[in-house]
Scaffold this motif. Structure first.
Motif, PDB file in Angstrom:
ATOM      1  N   PHE A 311       6.199  54.871  19.839  1.00 16.48           N
ATOM      2  CA  PHE A 311       6.941  54.303  20.949  1.00 16.48           C
ATOM      3  C   PHE A 311       6.163  53.265  21.758  1.00 16.48           C
ATOM      4  O   PHE A 311       6.714  52.675  22.689  1.00 16.48           O
ATOM      5  CB  PHE A 311       7.392  55.417  21.897  1.00 16.48           C
ATOM      6  N   GLY A 312       4.906  53.026  21.402  1.00 17.83           N
ATOM      7  CA  GLY A 312       4.092  52.113  22.192  1.00 17.83           C
ATOM      8  C   GLY A 312       4.667  50.715  22.283  1.00 17.83           C
ATOM      9  O   GLY A 312       4.739  50.115  23.360  1.00 17.83           O
ATOM     10  N   THR A 313       5.097  50.174  21.143  1.00 19.79           N
ATOM     11  CA  THR A 313       5.652  48.818  21.140  1.00 19.79           C
ATOM     12  C   THR A 313       6.925  48.752  21.966  1.00 19.79           C
ATOM     13  O   THR A 313       7.144  47.799  22.728  1.00 19.79           O
ATOM     14  CB  THR A 313       5.951  48.372  19.695  1.00 19.79           C
ATOM     15  N   MET A 314       7.750  49.772  21.846  1.00 19.00           N
ATOM     16  CA  MET A 314       9.030  49.795  22.547  1.00 19.00           C
ATOM     17  C   MET A 314       8.848  49.830  24.062  1.00 19.00           C
ATOM     18  O   MET A 314       9.561  49.161  24.811  1.00 19.00           O
ATOM     19  CB  MET A 314       9.844  51.003  22.094  1.00 19.00           C
ATOM     20  N   TYR A 315       7.872  50.628  24.525  1.00 17.09           N
ATOM     21  CA  TYR A 315       7.717  50.840  25.961  1.00 17.09           C
ATOM     22  C   TYR A 315       6.508  50.120  26.563  1.00 17.09           C
ATOM     23  O   TYR A 315       6.250  50.246  27.758  1.00 17.09           O
ATOM     24  CB  TYR A 315       7.635  52.335  26.259  1.00 17.09           C
ATOM     25  N   GLY A 316       5.787  49.387  25.753  1.00 25.77           N
ATOM     26  CA  GLY A 316       4.746  48.525  26.288  1.00 25.77           C
ATOM     27  C   GLY A 316       3.419  49.177  26.580  1.00 25.77           C
ATOM     28  O   GLY A 316       2.707  48.749  27.490  1.00 25.77           O
ATOM     29  N   PHE A 317       3.042  50.232  25.829  1.00 20.57           N
ATOM     30  CA  PHE A 317       1.689  50.776  25.987  1.00 20.57           C
ATOM     31  C   PHE A 317       1.002  50.793  24.619  1.00 20.57           C
ATOM     32  O   PHE A 317       1.620  51.024  23.589  1.00 20.57           O
ATOM     33  CB  PHE A 317       1.681  52.172  26.631  1.00 20.57           C
ATOM     34  N   THR A 318      -0.301  50.501  24.648  1.00 17.06           N
ATOM     35  CA  THR A 318      -1.056  50.358  23.402  1.00 17.06           C
ATOM     36  C   THR A 318      -2.057  51.471  23.167  1.00 17.06           C
ATOM     37  O   THR A 318      -2.651  51.553  22.094  1.00 17.06           O
ATOM     38  CB  THR A 318      -1.812  49.011  23.407  1.00 17.06           C
ATOM     39  N   ASP A 319      -2.281  52.321  24.164  1.00 21.14           N
ATOM     40  CA  ASP A 319      -3.232  53.420  24.007  1.00 21.14           C
ATOM     41  C   ASP A 319      -2.787  54.601  24.856  1.00 21.14           C
ATOM     42  O   ASP A 319      -1.884  54.504  25.690  1.00 21.14           O
ATOM     43  CB  ASP A 319      -4.650  52.984  24.391  1.00 21.14           C
ATOM     44  N   VAL A 320      -3.434  55.741  24.647  1.00 18.06           N
ATOM     45  CA  VAL A 320      -3.040  56.976  25.309  1.00 18.06           C
ATOM     46  C   VAL A 320      -3.195  56.883  26.819  1.00 18.06           C
ATOM     47  O   VAL A 320      -2.321  57.327  27.579  1.00 18.06           O
ATOM     48  CB  VAL A 320      -3.846  58.168  24.755  1.00 18.06           C
ATOM     49  N   GLU A 321      -4.301  56.312  27.280  1.00 16.68           N
ATOM     50  CA  GLU A 321      -4.547  56.251  28.712  1.00 16.68           C
ATOM     51  C   GLU A 321      -3.495  55.410  29.423  1.00 16.68           C
ATOM     52  O   GLU A 321      -3.029  55.770  30.519  1.00 16.68           O
ATOM     53  CB  GLU A 321      -5.953  55.697  28.995  1.00 16.68           C
TER      54      GLU A 321
END
Length: 360
Positions: A311-321
């Motif tokens: 879901f990172g690409t969809m919601y705009g986050f690239t890492d866990v933090e």
């Protein structure tokens, strides 16, 4: 794919409800807030994994080719189905132009069904620069009562024509869209494998949904934790107020336009949604506690990485933090816990050919 349902459930509330002792009498799982008459061994309908045929693979590849299509200007022929014609048009009833029936430089895809029956077909066969009349009749059930069932004439001019240029299915196309396949045959196998995985995940998701819905049907709320429903109601209201502010309209006006409801209906639905969300949280927590399903730190970490990947690409986050900052670690923990509970319910459910449901 597999986590989508859990993400949806988790979006309904903000924090995990915990600290509730439970007791079990006569097979009932219960605490001071909620009772579940049955959660283990609920009946759910079997799900067959859809078989992926060569035709299905071809259809998916054609869809991807269509998505990569570009537009090219056409000057040497008349309009054909599938073209986009740029047109001017004026609609008249009894010789008088009617409101909403005229436009200049309007791009119209022929075959889209965007205009009344006969309009788009009437443009086929005409060339750039032609002006012509289309005698048509509005459908009887047309939304504008003044035009419903009425005869009209549209005067149309073709300004330009564009056609889709769909790329060929060749090794060059494959290289542009795939990181692993080099040839068309390899790409077909890759697409088939993707469709098979999606079919498998779809069947798993159906089982998860069925198991959870069965548990909710067996769940009754004794009382809601003090202030929790009101908290969720207020959060929803604040979100809508923010949206209203963004669009520069009053809150009540935004509710009316966006939801199609008056304030009384909206607030009733908002309260029911908040109650349903709390009910789900209570059921999750009770089952999690009873069956000792609280994830370990290692499981949390593994699932967080999967969330980023899916879901990172969809919601705009690239890492866990970054994900933790945007979503909140408590929400993430709840999502992981919910996924584990639902998987456990499926594993312990009875899969049957057909579920007989009682009329309520």
């Amino acid at each position: 794919m597999k986590k989508a349902k859990v993400l949806l459930l988790a979006a309904c509330a903000v924090m995990v409800l915990g600290g509730c002792g439970s007791n079990q009498t006569k097979g009932e799982l219960k605490n001071e807030f909620v009772s579940i008459s049955q959660y283990k061994g609920v009946e759910i309908e079997k799900q067959e994994v859809k078989e992926i045929t060569d035709e299905a693979v071809d259809e998916e590849i054609n869809r991807r080719l269509e998505a990569k299509a570009t537009s090219v200007d056409v000057t040497d022929r008349a309009v054909e189905k599938g073209d986009t014609a740029n047109i001017n048009y004026v609609g008249k009833k009894d010789g008088v132009a009617f409101d909403g029936g005229s436009a200049d430089n309007h791009p119209l895809e022929i075959g889209s069904g965007a205009f009344i029956p006969g309009f788009e077909d009437g443009i086929i066969g005409h060339k750039i620069g032609e002006t012509f009349d289309l005698p048509l009749k509005f459908p009887e059930g047309y939304q504008n009562a003044d035009l419903a069932g009425k005869d009209v004439i549209f005067t149309v001019t073709i300004n330009s024509i564009q056609a889709k240029s769909i790329p060929a299915l060749d090794d060059a196309f494959v290289a542009s869209v795939s990181e692993t396949s080099k040839t068309v045959d390899e790409y077909k196998k890759e697409v088939k494998a993707e469709l098979e995985e999606n079919a498998k995940l779809s069947a798993e998701s159906a089982l998860q949904n069925a198991a959870w819905e069965a548990v909710l049907d067996n769940t009754k709320v004794i009382k809601y934790p003090e202030g929790k429903v009101e908290e969720l109601e207020e959060q929803a209201k604040e979100q809508y107020k923010q949206y209203a502010s963004m669009y520069g309209v009053e809150y009540e006006e935004f509710i009316s336009q966006y939801t199609g409801m008056d304030m009384e209906s909206f607030e009733k639905q908002n309260k029911e949604a908040a109650q349903d969300s709390v009910k789900q949280d209570l059921a999750f927590e009770l089952i999690c506690e009873k069956e000792k399903l609280t994830p370990t730190d290692e499981e949390y970490a593994q699932e967080y990485e999967k969330f980023v990947e899916q879901f990172g690409t969809m919601y705009g986050f690239t890492d866990v933090e970054t994900m933790k900052t945007q979503i909140g670690e408590e929400n993430l923990k709840k999502m992981v816990m919910q996924e584990k509970v639902v998987d456990w319910l499926v594993e312990n459910a009875k899969q049957v050919d057909e579920v007989k449901k009682e009329e309520k």
